[in-house]
Design an enzyme around this catalytic site. Structure first.
Site, PDB file in Angstrom:
ATOM      1  N   LEU A  70      40.626  47.433  35.934  1.00 34.90           N
ATOM      2  CA  LEU A  70      40.248  46.324  36.805  1.00 34.90           C
ATOM      3  C   LEU A  70      41.531  45.853  37.467  1.00 34.90           C
ATOM      4  O   LEU A  70      42.599  45.889  36.854  1.00 34.90           O
ATOM      5  CB  LEU A  70      39.619  45.178  36.006  1.00 34.90           C
ATOM      6  CG  LEU A  70      38.257  45.458  35.377  1.00 34.90           C
ATOM      7  CD1 LEU A  70      37.860  44.307  34.455  1.00 34.90           C
ATOM      8  CD2 LEU A  70      37.205  45.662  36.441  1.00 34.90           C
ATOM      9  N   ASP A  71      41.428  45.402  38.702  1.00 35.50           N
ATOM     10  CA  ASP A  71      42.605  44.871  39.389  1.00 35.50           C
ATOM     11  C   ASP A  71      43.192  43.708  38.595  1.00 35.50           C
ATOM     12  O   ASP A  71      42.472  43.013  37.862  1.00 35.50           O
ATOM     13  CB  ASP A  71      42.243  44.375  40.792  1.00 35.50           C
ATOM     14  CG  ASP A  71      41.889  45.519  41.727  1.00 35.50           C
ATOM     15  OD1 ASP A  71      42.344  46.643  41.486  1.00 35.50           O
ATOM     16  OD2 ASP A  71      41.153  45.258  42.689  1.00 35.50           O
ATOM     17  N   LYS A  72      44.471  43.481  38.768  1.00 35.22           N
ATOM     18  CA  LYS A  72      45.166  42.444  38.011  1.00 35.22           C
ATOM     19  C   LYS A  72      44.498  41.079  38.161  1.00 35.22           C
ATOM     20  O   LYS A  72      44.378  40.331  37.200  1.00 35.22           O
ATOM     21  CB  LYS A  72      46.629  42.368  38.447  1.00 35.22           C
ATOM     22  CG  LYS A  72      47.435  41.356  37.660  1.00 35.22           C
ATOM     23  CD  LYS A  72      48.900  41.409  38.000  1.00 35.22           C
ATOM     24  CE  LYS A  72      49.678  40.446  37.121  1.00 35.22           C
ATOM     25  NZ  LYS A  72      51.118  40.578  37.315  1.00 35.22           N
ATOM     26  N   TYR A  73      44.048  40.758  39.368  1.00 34.76           N
ATOM     27  CA  TYR A  73      43.513  39.411  39.584  1.00 34.76           C
ATOM     28  C   TYR A  73      41.993  39.357  39.517  1.00 34.76           C
ATOM     29  O   TYR A  73      41.395  38.349  39.858  1.00 34.76           O
ATOM     30  CB  TYR A  73      44.049  38.848  40.904  1.00 34.76           C
ATOM     31  CG  TYR A  73      45.545  38.697  40.811  1.00 34.76           C
ATOM     32  CD1 TYR A  73      46.120  37.724  39.999  1.00 34.76           C
ATOM     33  CD2 TYR A  73      46.398  39.569  41.472  1.00 34.76           C
ATOM     34  CE1 TYR A  73      47.493  37.614  39.869  1.00 34.76           C
ATOM     35  CE2 TYR A  73      47.770  39.456  41.356  1.00 34.76           C
ATOM     36  CZ  TYR A  73      48.309  38.475  40.551  1.00 34.76           C
ATOM     37  OH  TYR A  73      49.672  38.363  40.420  1.00 34.76           O
ATOM     38  N   SER A  74      41.343  40.451  39.059  1.00 36.02           N
ATOM     39  CA  SER A  74      39.897  40.380  38.840  1.00 36.02           C
ATOM     40  C   SER A  74      39.626  40.163  37.366  1.00 36.02           C
ATOM     41  O   SER A  74      40.506  40.304  36.532  1.00 36.02           O
ATOM     42  CB  SER A  74      39.155  41.614  39.320  1.00 36.02           C
ATOM     43  OG  SER A  74      39.908  42.713  39.461  1.00 36.02           O
TER      44      SER A  74
END
Length: 111
Positions: A70-74
Site C-alpha cells: 500500500l502507498d505510504k500515505y494510504s
C-alpha cells in the site's frame, strides 16, 4: 495448519499474552498469517533502515513478509506471513495471478 492473527492498527496494541503466544508459535515454526490495518505513514518495505517501515510497525517476533503493498500515505488491510515462498508465488508475474484494484477518488475522472 495455517492460522490467522489480527494485528491492530499501528502496532503496539497487542497484549503481553498475545506477544508470548506469538513467540511460542515462532519457536515451533508454525505458519503464521497476520492481518494488519496499515495506517497512513507506514511504508510497505522490509528495509529496516526506512523509518516507519511495516516490519517494525507489526513487531512480530519472527521474520514476516508483506503480501503486496500500500502507498505510504494510504491505509487499509495488508497481509503478512512467514511463508516467503508463498509470497513469491502470489506476487511474481510468472505465477499468473490476476490482480484487481479498487480505488476511491474524490475528484472527477476525465474520460
Amino acid at each position: 495448519m495455517d492460522y490467522w492473527r489480527r494485528v491492530g492498527c499501528g502496532g503496539g496494541g497487542r497484549s503481553h499474552r498475545a506477544r508470548r503466544q506469538a513467540r511460542r508459535d515462532a519457536r515451533q515454526g508454525a505458519p503464521s498469517w497476520l492481518a494488519y490495518h496499515k495506517p497512513p505513514g507506514i511504508e510497505c518495505t522490509s528495509d529496516r533502515r526506512v523509518a516507519e517501515n511495516i516490519i517494525d510497525a507489526v513487531d512480530y517476533p519472527e521474520r514476516v513478509f508483506h503480501v503486496g503493498r500500500l502507498d505510504k500515505y494510504s491505509e487499509g488491510l495488508i497481509l503478512l506471513t512467514n511463508r516467503g515462498e508463498l509470497v513469491n508465488q502470489i506476487l511474481r508475474a510468472r505465477g499468473r495471478h490476476e490482480k484487481e484494484y479498487v480505488v476511491d477518488v474524490d475528484a472527477g475522472v476525465p474520460t
